[in-house]
Scaffold this motif. Structure first.
Motif, PDB file in Angstrom:
ATOM      1  N   UNK A 230       9.881   0.997   3.334  1.00  0.00           N
ATOM      2  CA  UNK A 230       9.229   2.189   2.801  1.00  0.00           C
ATOM      3  C   UNK A 230       9.659   3.436   3.549  1.00  0.00           C
ATOM      4  N   UNK A 231       8.805   4.456   3.506  1.00  0.00           N
ATOM      5  CA  UNK A 231       9.147   5.726   4.150  1.00  0.00           C
ATOM      6  C   UNK A 231       7.878   6.528   4.421  1.00  0.00           C
ATOM      7  N   UNK A 232       7.990   7.449   5.364  1.00  0.00           N
ATOM      8  CA  UNK A 232       6.877   8.361   5.651  1.00  0.00           C
ATOM      9  C   UNK A 232       7.402   9.779   5.668  1.00  0.00           C
ATOM     10  N   UNK A 233       6.741  10.643   4.910  1.00  0.00           N
ATOM     11  CA  UNK A 233       7.133  12.049   4.839  1.00  0.00           C
ATOM     12  C   UNK A 233       5.871  12.881   4.693  1.00  0.00           C
ATOM     13  N   UNK A 234       5.205  13.116   5.806  1.00  0.00           N
ATOM     14  CA  UNK A 234       3.903  13.772   5.798  1.00  0.00           C
ATOM     15  C   UNK A 234       4.022  15.222   5.330  1.00  0.00           C
ATOM     16  N   UNK A 235       3.009  15.681   4.621  1.00  0.00           N
ATOM     17  CA  UNK A 235       2.950  17.081   4.217  1.00  0.00           C
ATOM     18  C   UNK A 235       3.343  17.367   2.791  1.00  0.00           C
ATOM     19  N   UNK A 236       3.751  16.335   2.030  1.00  0.00           N
ATOM     20  CA  UNK A 236       4.085  16.576   0.632  1.00  0.00           C
ATOM     21  C   UNK A 236       2.828  16.860  -0.183  1.00  0.00           C
ATOM     22  N   UNK A 237       1.841  16.000  -0.022  1.00  0.00           N
ATOM     23  CA  UNK A 237       0.614  16.129  -0.793  1.00  0.00           C
ATOM     24  C   UNK A 237      -0.625  16.101   0.101  1.00  0.00           C
ATOM     25  N   UNK A 238      -0.383  16.121   1.399  1.00  0.00           N
ATOM     26  CA  UNK A 238      -1.489  16.145   2.356  1.00  0.00           C
ATOM     27  C   UNK A 238      -1.181  17.179   3.424  1.00  0.00           C
ATOM     28  N   UNK A 239      -2.185  17.542   4.177  1.00  0.00           N
ATOM     29  CA  UNK A 239      -1.975  18.446   5.300  1.00  0.00           C
ATOM     30  C   UNK A 239      -1.047  17.784   6.321  1.00  0.00           C
ATOM     31  N   UNK A 240      -0.305  18.596   7.033  1.00  0.00           N
ATOM     32  CA  UNK A 240       0.589  18.041   8.053  1.00  0.00           C
ATOM     33  C   UNK A 240       0.173  18.423   9.466  1.00  0.00           C
ATOM     34  N   UNK A 241      -0.631  19.476   9.602  1.00  0.00           N
ATOM     35  CA  UNK A 241      -1.046  19.991  10.911  1.00  0.00           C
ATOM     36  C   UNK A 241       0.163  20.248  11.817  1.00  0.00           C
ATOM     37  N   UNK A 242       1.271  20.643  11.191  1.00  0.00           N
ATOM     38  CA  UNK A 242       2.466  20.964  11.963  1.00  0.00           C
ATOM     39  C   UNK A 242       3.250  19.762  12.446  1.00  0.00           C
ATOM     40  N   UNK A 243       2.860  18.565  12.017  1.00  0.00           N
ATOM     41  CA  UNK A 243       3.555  17.353  12.448  1.00  0.00           C
ATOM     42  C   UNK A 243       4.538  16.887  11.390  1.00  0.00           C
TER      43      UNK A 243
ATOM     44  N   UNK B 117       0.823  -1.205   0.000  1.00  0.00           N
ATOM     45  CA  UNK B 117       0.000   0.000   0.000  1.00  0.00           C
ATOM     46  C   UNK B 117       0.857   1.255   0.000  1.00  0.00           C
ATOM     47  N   UNK B 118       0.573   2.169  -0.905  1.00  0.00           N
ATOM     48  CA  UNK B 118       1.326   3.419  -1.008  1.00  0.00           C
ATOM     49  C   UNK B 118       0.360   4.588  -1.155  1.00  0.00           C
ATOM     50  N   UNK B 119       0.680   5.691  -0.520  1.00  0.00           N
ATOM     51  CA  UNK B 119      -0.141   6.896  -0.553  1.00  0.00           C
ATOM     52  C   UNK B 119       0.746   8.065  -0.954  1.00  0.00           C
ATOM     53  N   UNK B 120       0.939   8.188  -2.302  1.00  0.00           N
ATOM     54  CA  UNK B 120       1.828   9.230  -2.796  1.00  0.00           C
ATOM     55  C   UNK B 120       3.208   9.050  -2.207  1.00  0.00           C
ATOM     56  N   UNK B 121       3.890  10.162  -1.982  1.00  0.00           N
ATOM     57  CA  UNK B 121       5.197  10.115  -1.335  1.00  0.00           C
ATOM     58  C   UNK B 121       5.063  10.289   0.173  1.00  0.00           C
ATOM     59  N   UNK B 122       3.836  10.514   0.650  1.00  0.00           N
ATOM     60  CA  UNK B 122       3.631  10.745   2.077  1.00  0.00           C
ATOM     61  C   UNK B 122       3.756   9.460   2.889  1.00  0.00           C
ATOM     62  N   UNK B 123       3.316   8.335   2.327  1.00  0.00           N
ATOM     63  CA  UNK B 123       3.436   7.054   3.020  1.00  0.00           C
ATOM     64  C   UNK B 123       3.616   5.937   2.007  1.00  0.00           C
ATOM     65  N   UNK B 124       4.816   5.394   1.953  1.00  0.00           N
ATOM     66  CA  UNK B 124       5.135   4.215   1.147  1.00  0.00           C
ATOM     67  C   UNK B 124       5.444   3.108   2.147  1.00  0.00           C
TER      68      UNK B 124
END
Length: 541
Positions: A201-214, A176-183
């Motif tokens: 995989x990797x997680x990099x929140x905020x590329x294509x989704x909201x990050x809420x400052x996290x 399961x992959x969700x853009x570059x935000x969660x692979x």
């Protein structure tokens, strides 16, 4: 006969339920709320501890299943993942979507906005060159990433899509992959030492989704090592929820139980050995948490009508500005008093010296607090030598169940500093967890659900951690606030809390008695020793 015996023996063997997932009902409820299209059922399709962490297996079990939710669990007690509103596939197509992958038919959808021609070309994911004319921005904003738990504590955060992403709809070599935000992973990942799966995989929140400052580290603890990864099919329908066992047992709530509680409280009488006619319970808590309302609630229950002797309401600063030592009546005065005082604030309100004076019984009834000139021993009316009956015998903190996580750290520090004085004096403490109806919809619909509510249980855990008190010292209540007539369930909850507080105070009085008896015995021994010593000296002379 032997066959029957064999069946009985097998029936005793505990077989792991590999068909069941780890996702609890409260998390399903939260996901259902975020999806926002009515009741949902969650059917487990894939879990790596059962099926292996393999991309091919994932696609075999999850492709073309409709909407799914992917949930990851790690060793640090964090739970996170993503919701996919369309089916997974293994077509190896590279298409433009919004955080999630879209079906080939979406490119022919006249309702989808067209963009210019795009040459995907070779990229860091090794995808083949492809040129697609009239690529579209698929406005699929139903998909999202989420956080359900972080380092052992519930933390509900939804990360909605904020801009398009070039993604792949189910590359056959990817999990399961969700853009570059969660692979999540590629290929096959083997379990390490039988403890966890080191996902590649990797997680990099905020590329294509909201990050809420996290950051990603504040969601997955800075690693992709997971103890479990599950994929559930999400379908419309009402879940059959298992009966929830209460996390705190009480007798059955009915009129008889209410009568028992009332009788226990009305008949309460402290030990007379210390000259106590009543015990004193100090109410403390941040502004607006309902400590004054608790007195009104108890007074209402025992009077048999809604009462409002203590001032209360909503304000930026404390409505209560003076010390009030309030009697409770049920016909005659009962043998306890609730001592109300001003609400706690970070920079205003009660300070540590005033708290100490209150605990010692040195501040008189009706004393009006003045921030400009705090009370001191020179103040008229200051009680210099308070007796045991004038001292505080138990402290009740009031904390709002809905805003437990929002208490300013400085205010928590202030309460902890007060606790140090209380602990030094040996005074017991408990917490009124107020406004439970605002913290949980199930409790709002039926107050007797309070001890089966996971939200209230979580709030109890948080308060226990903040103030370092045992969980059974955290007492949920709902004050009378909007009601014009009494409700048995509200009354039961309030009296249940008060009775426990009276028990705590009674234990404290017993401890004082034992201490005074020990001191008296020690004093007698010393006196007797002095007499013997003097007699010996006299004989020698």
């Amino acid at each position: 006969m032997a066959e029957h015996a064999l069946i009985c023996i097998v029936g005793l063997i505990e077989i792991p339920d590999t068909m069941a997932g780890q996702l609890p009902e409260k998390y399903m409820d939260q996901l259902e709320s975020w999806i926002g299209t009515g009741p949902k059922t969650f059917t487990l399709l894939y879990k790596i501890t059962r099926d292996g962490c393999n991309a091919t297996t994932f696609h075999q079990m999850c492709d073309n299943q409709g909407p799914t939710v992917t949930v990851l669990y790690n060793q640090q007690g964090s739970v996170y993942g993503g919701y996919e509103s369309a089916s997974w596939t293994s077509s190896d197509d590279f298409r433009e979507g919004i955080l999630s992958w879209t079906r080939r038919d979406d490119f022919r959808n006249p309702n989808v906005r067209l963009t210019s021609s795009v040459n995907f070309g070779q990229n860091r994911y090794g995808l083949i060159d492809r040129k697609i004319s009239e690529v579209r921005d698929i406005q699929d904003r139903n998909s999202f990433l989420f956080q359900l738990k972080y380092s052992g504590s519930d933390r509900f955060t939804m990360f909605s899509v904020c801009r398009p992403v070039y993604g792949w709809e189910g590359m056959s070599s990817y999990g399961p992959c969700f853009g570059e935000d969660l692979i999540t992973f590629t290929g096959t990942v083997n379990q390490a030492e039988g403890l966890f799966f080191p996902l590649n995989g990797a997680m990099s929140i905020g590329n294509y989704s909201e990050s809420h400052g996290l950051t990603g580290d504040q969601i997955n603890n800075g690693n992709m090592y997971v103890t479990e990864l599950e994929v559930y099919r999400v379908t419309d329908g009402q879940r059959k929820k298992k009966p929830t066992l209460p996390w705190r047992k009480t007798p059955e709530w009915n009129e008889k139980f209410l009568e028992t509680l009332t009788e226990d409280i009305v008949s309460f009488k402290p030990s007379g050995k210390l000259g106590l006619s009543d015990i004193r319970i100090l109410l403390l808590g941040p502004v607006g948490t309902g400590k004054s309302s608790f007195y009104n609630t108890i007074d209402s229950v025992l009077k048999g009508r809604i009462s409002q002797r203590a001032r209360c309401g909503n304000a930026t600063h404390s409505i209560t500005t003076a010390v009030r030592i309030l009697k409770v009546r049920s016909g005659a005065s009962l043998n306890f008093r609730l001592c109300d005082t001003r609400g706690l604030e970070v920079t205003q309100g009660l300070d540590i010296l005033e708290c100490s004076y209150l605990l010692d019984g040195s501040i008189p009834d009706y004393y009006e607090f003045n921030p400009a000139t705090p009370i001191c021993p020179d103040h008229p009316g200051f009680v210099h030598h308070p007796r045991v009956p004038e001292k505080i015998h138990c402290v009740l903190f009031a904390i709002d169940a809905k805003t437990v996580g929002d208490i300013p750290p400085k205010l928590v520090e202030k309460m902890n500093s007060f606790q140090k004085i209380m602990n030094h004096k040996g005074i017991p403490q408990a917490v009124l967890l107020t406004k439970v109806d605002l913290a949980c919809h199930d409790v709002a619909s039926k107050i007797s659900n309070v001890f089966t509510s996971t939200k209230i249980e979580d709030a109890v855990d948080k308060v226990s951690g903040l103030l370092g008190l045992p969980r059974n010292n955290i007492l949920p209540i709902k004050n009378y606030e909007n009601e014009m007539q009494l409700d048995d369930n509200i009354s039961i909850l309030a009296l249940l809390a008060l009775r426990q507080v009276l028990y705590f105070a009674e234990d404290y009085i017993e401890s004082i008695q034992e201490k005074m008896s020990a001191l008296k015995l020690s004093s007698q021994r010393l006196t007797k020793g002095d007499v013997v010593q003097k007699s010996g000296d006299f004989v020698k002379e």
